[in-house]
Scaffold this motif. Structure first.
Motif, PDB file in Angstrom:
ATOM      1  N   GLU A   1       0.626  -1.010  -0.038  1.00 35.34           N
ATOM      2  CA  GLU A   1       0.134   0.254   0.372  1.00 35.34           C
ATOM      3  C   GLU A   1       1.419   1.245  -0.131  1.00 35.34           C
ATOM      4  N   ILE A   2       2.030   1.469   0.920  1.00 39.81           N
ATOM      5  CA  ILE A   2       2.919   2.480   1.073  1.00 39.81           C
ATOM      6  C   ILE A   2       3.531   2.420  -0.225  1.00 39.81           C
TER       7      ILE A   2
ATOM      8  N   ARG B   1       1.589   2.346  -3.651  1.00 41.99           N
ATOM      9  CA  ARG B   1       1.242   2.150  -3.953  1.00 41.99           C
ATOM     10  C   ARG B   1       1.092   3.181  -4.349  1.00 41.99           C
ATOM     11  N   ASP B   2       0.766   4.468  -3.314  1.00 42.75           N
ATOM     12  CA  ASP B   2       0.792   5.719  -2.733  1.00 42.75           C
ATOM     13  C   ASP B   2       2.779   6.410  -3.519  1.00 42.75           C
ATOM     14  N   PHE B   3       3.025   6.094  -3.248  1.00 41.30           N
ATOM     15  CA  PHE B   3       4.435   6.329  -3.846  1.00 41.30           C
ATOM     16  C   PHE B   3       3.925   5.851  -5.470  1.00 41.30           C
ATOM     17  N   ARG B   4       3.956   4.934  -5.755  1.00 40.69           N
ATOM     18  CA  ARG B   4       3.614   5.238  -7.257  1.00 40.69           C
ATOM     19  C   ARG B   4       3.269   5.542  -8.420  1.00 40.69           C
ATOM     20  N   ILE B   5       1.540   6.170  -7.864  1.00 42.95           N
ATOM     21  CA  ILE B   5       0.855   7.215  -7.877  1.00 42.95           C
ATOM     22  C   ILE B   5       1.733   8.993  -7.892  1.00 42.95           C
ATOM     23  N   GLU B   6       2.155   8.703  -7.043  1.00 37.81           N
ATOM     24  CA  GLU B   6       3.002  10.725  -6.415  1.00 37.81           C
ATOM     25  C   GLU B   6       3.501  10.014  -8.015  1.00 37.81           C
TER      26      GLU B   6
ATOM     27  N   PRO C   1      -1.771   7.785 -12.973  1.00 39.62           N
ATOM     28  CA  PRO C   1      -1.855   7.829 -11.635  1.00 39.62           C
ATOM     29  C   PRO C   1      -2.662   6.506 -11.685  1.00 39.62           C
TER      30      PRO C   1
ATOM     31  N   ALA D   1      -3.525   3.574  -9.745  1.00 39.89           N
ATOM     32  CA  ALA D   1      -4.856   3.388  -8.438  1.00 39.89           C
ATOM     33  C   ALA D   1      -6.070   2.140  -8.510  1.00 39.89           C
TER      34      ALA D   1
ATOM     35  N   ARG E   1       8.322   7.450   6.349  1.00 41.53           N
ATOM     36  CA  ARG E   1       8.329   8.451   5.115  1.00 41.53           C
ATOM     37  C   ARG E   1       8.755   7.199   4.307  1.00 41.53           C
TER      38      ARG E   1
ATOM     39  N   ARG F   1      11.390  11.495  -4.398  1.00 41.91           N
ATOM     40  CA  ARG F   1      10.311  12.741  -3.760  1.00 41.91           C
ATOM     41  C   ARG F   1      11.373  14.286  -3.831  1.00 41.91           C
TER      42      ARG F   1
END
Length: 172
Positions: free
Chosen positions: A12-13, A15-20, A33, A37, A67, A94
């Motif tokens: 899940e971490i 996935r969120d990073f990959r979306i960003e 993105p 998702a 993070r 990032r």
């Protein structure tokens, strides 16, 4: 800063990073993105850990506390004729963590592990022509451009991005 390989429990971490990643650097990553998702949980888990298709793969990640700051991913080809090759993908830092040498650190760790891997001779990667900082980093680590993929990504209104194929020989 902690550097470690992601596991399926980090899905899940990631996935969120990959979306960003895909939102902030659309020229650098194939997915949108929205596509990321919509990935199933199983697909995201299979991306972060070894699978039947790529048993030798991982995502190396840099964390500051909890993070996630940066990733570099690796997979080795599994067919008999291609097992001498491995691929780097998913390189992203990032924005607030850039300029601190994190991607260089992660890339060096992947290269060091690749050198120790029995039978692995070549590391390859593909980089968008718009990613000048990444191309400079890869060249400084010994990667050479071996090809060009014209119009690799197509965006709206006929806007294209080319990709460079870069390789690093591990065994002379």
């Amino acid at each position: 800063m902690l550097i470690r390989k992601l596991t399926a429990s980090d899905a899940e971490i990631f996935r969120d990073f990959r979306i960003e990643m895909c939102r902030e650097s659309p020229d650098a990553f194939s997915d949108t993105p929205e596509e990321v998702a919509a990935f199933s949980d199983e697909k995201v888990k299979s991306t972060t850990a070894p699978s039947a298709v790529y048993p030798e793969k991982y995502v190396l990640a840099a964390f500051e506390g909890e993070r996630l700051l940066a990733t570099v991913a690796f997979h080795r080809e599994d067919s008999f004729k291609e097992r001498h090759r491995g691929w780097i993908w998913g390189v992203y830092v990032r924005p607030e963590a850039r300029g601190k040498g994190i991607s260089r650190q992660l890339m060096k760790k992947v290269i060091e592990e690749a050198v120790r891997t029995e039978g692995l001779e070549i590391l390859g990667l593909v980089v968008s022509s718009t990613q000048t900082g990444a191309r400079t980093l890869y060249a400084s680590l010994g990667f050479i451009t071996t090809g060009l993929f014209l119009n690799a990504y197509k965006f709206d209104e006929g806007h294209y991005v080319d990709h460079e194929i870069m390789m690093l020989r591990l065994k002379k």
